[in-house]
Design a protein around this motif. Structure first.
Motif, PDB file in Angstrom:
ATOM      1  N   GLU A 263       0.834  -1.196   0.000  1.00 14.08           N
ATOM      2  CA  GLU A 263       0.000   0.000   0.000  1.00 14.08           C
ATOM      3  C   GLU A 263       0.874   1.253   0.000  1.00 14.08           C
ATOM      4  OE1 GLU A 263      -3.058   0.468  -0.348  1.00 14.08           O
ATOM      5  OE2 GLU A 263      -4.136  -1.374   0.178  1.00 14.08           O
ATOM      6  N   TRP A 264       0.388   2.289  -0.672  1.00 15.11           N
ATOM      7  CA  TRP A 264       1.106   3.561  -0.714  1.00 15.11           C
ATOM      8  C   TRP A 264       1.258   4.105   0.702  1.00 15.11           C
ATOM      9  CZ3 TRP A 264       2.892   6.494  -4.911  1.00 15.11           C
ATOM     10  CH2 TRP A 264       3.280   7.809  -4.617  1.00 15.11           C
ATOM     11  N   ASN A 265       2.515   4.340   1.103  1.00 12.05           N
ATOM     12  CA  ASN A 265       2.753   4.815   2.462  1.00 12.05           C
ATOM     13  C   ASN A 265       4.083   5.569   2.495  1.00 12.05           C
ATOM     14  OD1 ASN A 265       2.805   5.311   5.168  1.00 12.05           O
ATOM     15  ND2 ASN A 265       3.242   3.205   5.787  1.00 12.05           N
ATOM     16  N   GLY A 266       4.020   6.879   2.554  1.00  8.86           N
ATOM     17  CA  GLY A 266       5.234   7.669   2.627  1.00  8.86           C
ATOM     18  C   GLY A 266       6.138   7.442   1.434  1.00  8.86           C
ATOM     19  N   ASN A 267       7.411   7.139   1.699  1.00  9.32           N
ATOM     20  CA  ASN A 267       8.376   6.963   0.617  1.00  9.32           C
ATOM     21  C   ASN A 267       8.717   5.500   0.371  1.00  9.32           C
ATOM     22  OD1 ASN A 267       9.759   6.407   2.904  1.00  9.32           O
ATOM     23  ND2 ASN A 267      11.519   7.745   2.504  1.00  9.32           N
ATOM     24  N   LYS A 268       7.880   4.573   0.854  1.00 10.42           N
ATOM     25  CA  LYS A 268       8.166   3.159   0.634  1.00 10.42           C
ATOM     26  C   LYS A 268       8.065   2.771  -0.844  1.00 10.42           C
ATOM     27  CE  LYS A 268       6.870   1.448   5.225  1.00 10.42           C
ATOM     28  NZ  LYS A 268       5.993   0.551   5.993  1.00 10.42           N
ATOM     29  N   ILE A 275       3.755  -1.648  -5.852  1.00 10.80           N
ATOM     30  CA  ILE A 275       2.972  -0.793  -4.957  1.00 10.80           C
ATOM     31  C   ILE A 275       1.552  -0.701  -5.495  1.00 10.80           C
ATOM     32  CG2 ILE A 275       4.921   0.548  -4.100  1.00 10.80           C
ATOM     33  CD1 ILE A 275       4.205   2.734  -6.055  1.00 10.80           C
ATOM     34  N   GLU A 282      -7.314  10.066  -1.258  1.00 16.23           N
ATOM     35  CA  GLU A 282      -6.892   9.539   0.038  1.00 16.23           C
ATOM     36  C   GLU A 282      -5.440   9.864   0.357  1.00 16.23           C
ATOM     37  OE1 GLU A 282      -7.674   5.380  -0.051  1.00 16.23           O
ATOM     38  OE2 GLU A 282      -9.861   5.604  -0.099  1.00 16.23           O
ATOM     39  N   ILE A 283      -4.703  10.423  -0.590  1.00 18.22           N
ATOM     40  CA  ILE A 283      -3.292  10.738  -0.360  1.00 18.22           C
ATOM     41  C   ILE A 283      -3.183  12.173   0.151  1.00 18.22           C
ATOM     42  CG2 ILE A 283      -1.025  10.958  -1.422  1.00 18.22           C
ATOM     43  CD1 ILE A 283      -1.856   8.870  -3.457  1.00 18.22           C
ATOM     44  N   THR A 284      -2.658  12.318   1.345  1.00 17.61           N
ATOM     45  CA  THR A 284      -2.562  13.650   1.954  1.00 17.61           C
ATOM     46  C   THR A 284      -1.274  14.360   1.538  1.00 17.61           C
ATOM     47  OG1 THR A 284      -1.641  12.588   3.938  1.00 17.61           O
ATOM     48  CG2 THR A 284      -4.002  13.058   3.921  1.00 17.61           C
ATOM     49  N   ASN A 285      -0.145  13.689   1.705  1.00 18.01           N
ATOM     50  CA  ASN A 285       1.133  14.286   1.321  1.00 18.01           C
ATOM     51  C   ASN A 285       1.455  13.871  -0.116  1.00 18.01           C
ATOM     52  OD1 ASN A 285       1.533  15.414   3.924  1.00 18.01           O
ATOM     53  ND2 ASN A 285       2.304  13.431   4.664  1.00 18.01           N
TER      54      ASN A 285
END
Length: 347
Positions: A263-268, A275, A282-285
């Motif tokens: 799942e999309w999470n930060g810079n992973k 991914i 749903e993406i804030t940053n």
């Protein structure tokens, strides 16, 4: 007695003549008439002087108008000569032509003319509410619109001068071919197993247009991350056979994937092999490459070709995503022929 009467008569006549002479020569009698005549003469002289001044001003205006007409004719002749002289210019020998600054300025002039036209027309509409001047305002409004239309024509001539329109068309086609090849290569890597991927779920809870925007955002993400996009259209609301029921597959090599992905999470997303993208809401940053960004390497070229580079860039993405398959292409072509469709329609 008789002599006395004669003397009295003579005396009376003399007195009468003297009185008459005194009255006629008196200032109180002749001064008003004399003063009135002088005033009339002064007014006539003033009027004559004003008429001369007005005639002189009219003559000066007429002379200036003739001079301006000569200047305008001379400038038009020079412009026509320059256009004829440069109409056969070979743009293939010119590097970075025209400049981005020239195109920005040309578009700004066009936008400023539009803004001025909207402002003045709005004010004229307000003035027309006064019935005493509405007729004159209507004449001014038509006259103003004619001049605005002329300015738009002249801006169009500037845009097309020196074969610039043909140059833009060729440059756009050349850049489009390059970008479409980049899309194809990214979606068809030499080794699909080793290629990093992005998985995008087509079934966003919205209409077709909204879903295509969602897929476009997924494709932009995969492009900037240098990953191949896998589109999951299982159970698509518009056709149970999925996206490929109407459009060509996004890849000829990488069409399926066994894992759901991280799942999309930060810079992973920088390290994960696969991914899974959520909906963009749903993406804030949001990363800097999210819409309305375009690749930096194309920015200078696009600024010279298009007033809104992202619109052109988005059009290239949708051109790749919405390539009709052979069956659906035939359906569309049959409909076009039956309907007599000949020109592009929007809306």
């Amino acid at each position: 007695m008789k002599q006395s009467l004669i003397n009295f008569s003579i005396f009376f006549v003399i007195i009468w003549f003297l009185s008459l002479w005194y009255i006629l020569s008196s200032k109180n009698f002749i001064q008003p008439k004399k003063q009135s005549a002088i005033n009339d003469q002064n007014e006539v002289k003033l009027l004559q002087q004003r008429i001369k001044e007005v005639n002189k001003q009219l003559s000066n205006l007429e002379m200036k108008n003739k001079q301006n007409e000569k200047i305008i004719r001379s400038l038009n002749d020079q412009a026509q000569l320059l256009y004829k002289k440069n109409s056969g210019i070979n743009l293939s020998y010119l590097d970075k032509y025209p400049s981005a600054n020239f195109e920005d300025l040309r578009r700004k002039i066009f936008d400023d003319i539009k803004d001025l036209a909207f402002f003045v027309k709005n004010k004229l509409i307000m003035f027309k509410r006064d019935s005493s001047v509405s007729k004159k305002i209507s004449q001014i409004e038509q006259n103003f619109q004619d001049r605005i239309n002329l300015l738009f024509v002249q801006i169009g001539n500037l845009s097309n001068s020196d074969n610039l329109e043909e140059w833009r068309k060729k440059e756009s086609e050349s850049l489009a071919l390059k970008i479409q090849k980049n899309f194809y290569d990214l979606q068809n890597p030499s080794d699909c197993e080793k290629q990093k991927k992005v998985v995008c779920d087509l079934n966003k809870s919205c209409g077709f247009g909204c879903q295509m925007h969602h897929v476009m955002y997924c494709f932009i993400t995969s492009y900037f991350l240098n990953r191949t996009l896998i589109l999951d259209s299982t159970g698509w609301r518009y056709n149970p056979n999925g996206y490929e029921a109407y459009f060509m597959p996004l890849s000829e090599k990488c069409t399926k994937i066994d894992q759901y992905g991280l799942e999309w999470n930060g810079n992973k997303f920088e390290t994960a092999n696969v991914i899974h993208l959520p909906i963009i809401d749903e993406i804030t940053n949001k990363p800097e490459f999210f819409p309305l960004s375009i690749p930096k390497k194309y920015m200078n070229s696009l600024k010279r070709l298009h007033g809104d580079p992202f619109v052109w860039w988005a059009g290239q993405i949708l051109s790749y995503l919405m390539r009709f398959n052979s069956r659906f292409s035939k359906v569309v072509q049959d409909k076009r022929e039956k309907s007599g469709f000949k020109t592009p329609c929007v809306g």
